[in-house]
Design a protein around this motif. Structure first.
Motif, short mmCIF file in Angstrom:
data_model
loop_
_atom_site.label_atom_id
_atom_site.label_comp_id
_atom_site.label_asym_id
_atom_site.label_seq_id
_atom_site.Cartn_x
_atom_site.Cartn_y
_atom_site.Cartn_z
N THR A 233 0.44 -1.34 0.06
CA THR A 233 0.54 0.36 0.21
C THR A 233 0.32 1.44 -0.13
N THR A 234 0.31 2.05 -0.73
CA THR A 234 1.60 3.65 -0.14
C THR A 234 0.19 4.39 0.63
N HIS A 235 0.39 4.65 1.56
CA HIS A 235 -0.78 5.06 2.80
C HIS A 235 0.15 6.57 3.34
N PHE A 236 -0.99 7.64 2.82
CA PHE A 236 -1.21 8.61 3.41
C PHE A 236 -1.75 9.09 4.49
N CYS A 237 -0.81 9.35 5.75
CA CYS A 237 -1.83 9.73 6.96
C CYS A 237 -2.75 10.52 7.53
N ARG A 238 -3.95 10.13 7.79
CA ARG A 238 -5.04 11.65 7.75
C ARG A 238 -5.55 11.14 9.27
N PRO A 239 -6.07 12.32 9.34
CA PRO A 239 -6.28 12.14 11.06
C PRO A 239 -7.27 11.45 11.84
N GLU A 240 -7.79 10.75 10.88
CA GLU A 240 -8.45 9.42 10.88
C GLU A 240 -8.33 8.09 11.58
N ASP A 241 -6.41 8.49 10.96
CA ASP A 241 -5.45 7.02 11.22
C ASP A 241 -5.17 7.11 13.04
N PHE A 242 -5.65 8.30 13.83
CA PHE A 242 -4.68 8.09 14.77
C PHE A 242 -6.12 8.33 16.04
N LEU A 243 -5.98 7.36 16.88
CA LEU A 243 -4.95 6.74 17.68
C LEU A 243 -4.77 5.35 16.56
N VAL A 244 -5.95 4.72 16.48
CA VAL A 244 -6.02 3.23 15.81
C VAL A 244 -6.37 3.60 14.52
N MET A 245 -5.03 2.79 13.81
CA MET A 245 -5.16 3.17 12.41
C MET A 245 -6.23 2.37 11.78
N PRO A 246 -7.12 2.32 10.93
CA PRO A 246 -8.04 2.10 10.37
C PRO A 246 -7.47 0.36 9.39
N VAL A 247 -7.68 -0.27 8.56
CA VAL A 247 -7.64 -1.02 7.58
C VAL A 247 -7.21 -0.40 6.55
N GLU A 248 -6.08 -1.23 5.25
CA GLU A 248 -5.71 -0.34 3.99
C GLU A 248 -5.94 -1.75 3.30
N TYR A 249 -6.86 -1.49 2.18
CA TYR A 249 -6.92 -2.85 1.23
C TYR A 249 -5.84 -3.31 0.76
N THR A 250 -4.98 -4.66 0.28
CA THR A 250 -4.60 -4.31 -0.94
C THR A 250 -4.44 -6.55 -1.13
N GLY A 251 -4.34 -7.01 -2.66
CA GLY A 251 -4.52 -8.10 -3.06
C GLY A 251 -4.64 -8.62 -3.98
N PHE A 252 -5.33 -9.56 -4.20
CA PHE A 252 -4.94 -9.76 -5.56
C PHE A 252 -6.77 -11.72 -5.52
N THR A 253 -6.67 -12.12 -6.48
CA THR A 253 -7.68 -13.14 -6.30
C THR A 253 -6.90 -14.17 -7.32
N LEU A 254 -7.12 -15.65 -7.05
CA LEU A 254 -6.87 -16.56 -8.46
C LEU A 254 -8.17 -17.26 -8.40
N ARG A 255 -8.34 -17.10 -9.41
CA ARG A 255 -9.36 -17.96 -9.82
C ARG A 255 -9.40 -19.07 -11.11
N PRO A 256 -10.57 -20.11 -11.45
CA PRO A 256 -10.00 -20.78 -12.62
C PRO A 256 -10.98 -19.91 -13.76
N ALA A 257 -10.24 -20.09 -14.65
CA ALA A 257 -10.67 -19.06 -16.19
C ALA A 257 -10.63 -20.10 -17.24
N GLY A 258 -11.86 -20.88 -17.23
CA GLY A 258 -11.73 -22.08 -18.16
C GLY A 258 -10.69 -23.36 -17.71
N PHE A 259 -10.73 -23.40 -16.77
CA PHE A 259 -10.20 -24.25 -15.96
C PHE A 259 -11.17 -25.63 -15.42
#
Length: 196
Positions: free
Chosen positions: A151-177
């Motif tokens: 993630t590329t995280h730019f801090c914001r006031p809502e991150d303090f005191l406890v930072m909420p979640v940042e999402y990242t990822g991928f899916t691996l799914r059948p494609a003609g399997f």
């Protein structure tokens, strides 16, 4: 990867517009463009959500019910930019794997960590950059997919005191399997009547 056997290949798939013409009279058609990634150099890729870019791993020796190679697709989700550090920064050399979202290499038992075995003790260039310098073939081979998330995280006031979640990822799914939707496994109707 081992998609219905150990010899796999990777295609980069993107959405492309079909030019207006007799086959596209209203100009609203699009199709998938598939590019086979044949070598390690070709298989160093970045995500591009604007093109619907994803990668499909197939087994050319195993065909599905419609005569196409069985496959699985890797779809980036919540894509961020690649490593933003400057070329001279220590992290740029030691974490060079983060300069691409996807790398494909042939399997080699000693190649286990994207940054090499000792990233804090080498000057840079170990791991994926070192291995892929040989530009080995990755078509119809026992391959490894290396996918980098972050993630590329730019801090914001809502991150303090406890930072909420940042999402990242991928899916691996059948494609003609599968030859059909594997979720449609209802038992056939017996005689169509009601039974009490």
């Amino acid at each position: 990867m081992c998609v219905d056997g150990p010899l796999n290949s990777v295609y980069e798939v993107e959405a492309v517009r079909v030019p207006p013409g007799p086959d596209n009279p209203y100009g609203n058609a699009f199709t998938a463009s598939e590019t086979l990634l044949k070598t390690e150099a070709q298989a160093q890729r970045t995500a591009d959500p604007g093109r619907g870019r994803h990668w499909k791993v197939v087994n050319h020796a195993s065909l599905n019910a419609v005569g196409e190679p069985v496959g699985y697709k890797l779809v980036p989700t919540h894509v961020g930019p690649v490593l933003l550090a400057g070329e001279g920064a220590a992290i740029s050399g030691r974490a060079a794997f983060a300069t691409r979202h996807l790398w494909v290499t042939p399997f080699a038992a000693g190649e286990r960590r994207a940054a090499g075995d000792f990233p804090n003790q080498h000057p840079g260039g170990a791991g994926l950059p070192e291995w892929t310098a040989a530009d080995r073939p990755v078509m119809d081979a026992d391959i490894v997919l290396w996918y980098t998330v972050g993630t590329t995280h730019f801090c914001r006031p809502e991150d303090f005191l406890v930072m909420p979640v940042e999402y990242t990822g991928f899916t691996l799914r059948p494609a003609g399997f599968f030859d059909r939707n594997p979720a449609t496994d209802l038992a056939p109707a017996s005689d169509g009547g009601c039974h009490t």
